[in-house]
Scaffold this motif. Structure first.
Motif, mmCIF file in Angstrom:
data_model
loop_
_atom_site.group_PDB
_atom_site.id
_atom_site.type_symbol
_atom_site.label_atom_id
_atom_site.label_comp_id
_atom_site.label_asym_id
_atom_site.label_seq_id
_atom_site.Cartn_x
_atom_site.Cartn_y
_atom_site.Cartn_z
ATOM 1 N N THR A 52 0.836 -1.202 0.000
ATOM 2 C CA THR A 52 0.000 0.000 0.000
ATOM 3 C C THR A 52 0.871 1.253 0.000
ATOM 4 N N LYS A 55 2.510 1.655 -3.412
ATOM 5 C CA LYS A 55 1.565 2.139 -4.416
ATOM 6 C C LYS A 55 1.279 3.625 -4.239
ATOM 7 N N LEU A 56 1.118 4.055 -2.996
ATOM 8 C CA LEU A 56 0.840 5.462 -2.738
ATOM 9 C C LEU A 56 2.040 6.335 -3.075
ATOM 10 N N ARG A 60 0.880 4.695 -8.079
ATOM 11 C CA ARG A 60 0.137 3.586 -8.679
ATOM 12 C C ARG A 60 -1.248 3.443 -8.059
ATOM 13 N N SER A 61 -1.428 4.095 -6.917
ATOM 14 C CA SER A 61 -2.736 4.179 -6.279
ATOM 15 C C SER A 61 -2.949 5.624 -5.874
ATOM 16 N N ASP A 62 -4.055 6.189 -6.328
ATOM 17 C CA ASP A 62 -4.341 7.570 -5.949
ATOM 18 C C ASP A 62 -5.726 7.722 -5.343
ATOM 19 N N ASN A 63 -6.307 6.585 -4.957
ATOM 20 C CA ASN A 63 -7.631 6.607 -4.344
ATOM 21 C C ASN A 63 -7.666 5.614 -3.183
ATOM 22 N N PRO A 64 -6.881 5.895 -2.132
ATOM 23 C CA PRO A 64 -6.814 4.947 -1.016
ATOM 24 C C PRO A 64 -8.097 4.967 -0.186
ATOM 25 N N GLN A 65 -8.243 3.933 0.628
ATOM 26 C CA GLN A 65 -9.382 3.863 1.535
ATOM 27 C C GLN A 65 -9.279 4.976 2.566
ATOM 28 N N THR A 68 -7.004 4.334 5.449
ATOM 29 C CA THR A 68 -5.581 4.524 5.139
ATOM 30 C C THR A 68 -5.207 5.994 5.297
#
Length: 146
Positions: A52, A55-56, A60-65, A68
């Motif tokens: 996680t 990715k942040l 690679r991830s721009d919409n975390p929970q 988080t």
């Protein structure tokens, strides 16, 4: 410190800036995402994986929970609005940068009060000097990388 545009340009840049500039005092910076995730999880109770964090940090991830973001917000001591992409994020980034300076670098409350008491021209002179000094240091860092 990166310029404001890079601090607020993406979630990845914001998180990287926090890791580099707001990591808890007295703790060494993490060498990798495993160490970062472990430290954040231990301090907040929020189970974050190294994947996680990776990715942040890499975008690679721009919409975390939300959980988080709450964990990151708690760990770094910033409002959750810091992670947004609106005007609040820029204002929050400014407050985070200012609070990082007070007490850590010799810029104390007395110096801030003196800055406020300067004339508009005096404040502009100080601002120009700070920007010039930052550009000079960035140039030296880039020259050292070559």
């Amino acid at each position: 410190m990166p310029d404001d545009a890079s601090v607020t340009s993406s979630l990845a840049a914001k998180i990287e800036w926090l890791i580099q500039n707001r990591w808890p005092a007295g703790s060494r910076l993490p060498k990798n995402n495993v160490e970062a995730a472990a430290a954040i999880s231990e301090a907040t109770g929020e189970d974050l994986s190294s994947t996680t964090i990776w990715k942040l940090r890499t975008g690679r991830s721009d919409n975390p929970q939300l959980k988080t973001l709450k964990g990151l917000s708690t760990f770094f001591g910033v409002p959750i609005g810091y992670f947004g992409d609106d005007d609040e994020a820029e204002e929050t980034a400014d407050r985070v940068a200012a609070s990082s300076l007070v007490g850590e670098s010799g810029l104390n409350r007395e110096a801030l009060r003196a800055l406020v008491e300067l004339s508009d021209g005096g404040r502009q002179l100080v601002a120009d000097f700070i920007i010039s000094a930052a550009r000079l240091e960035q140039g030296r860092e880039k020259a050292g990388e070559a």
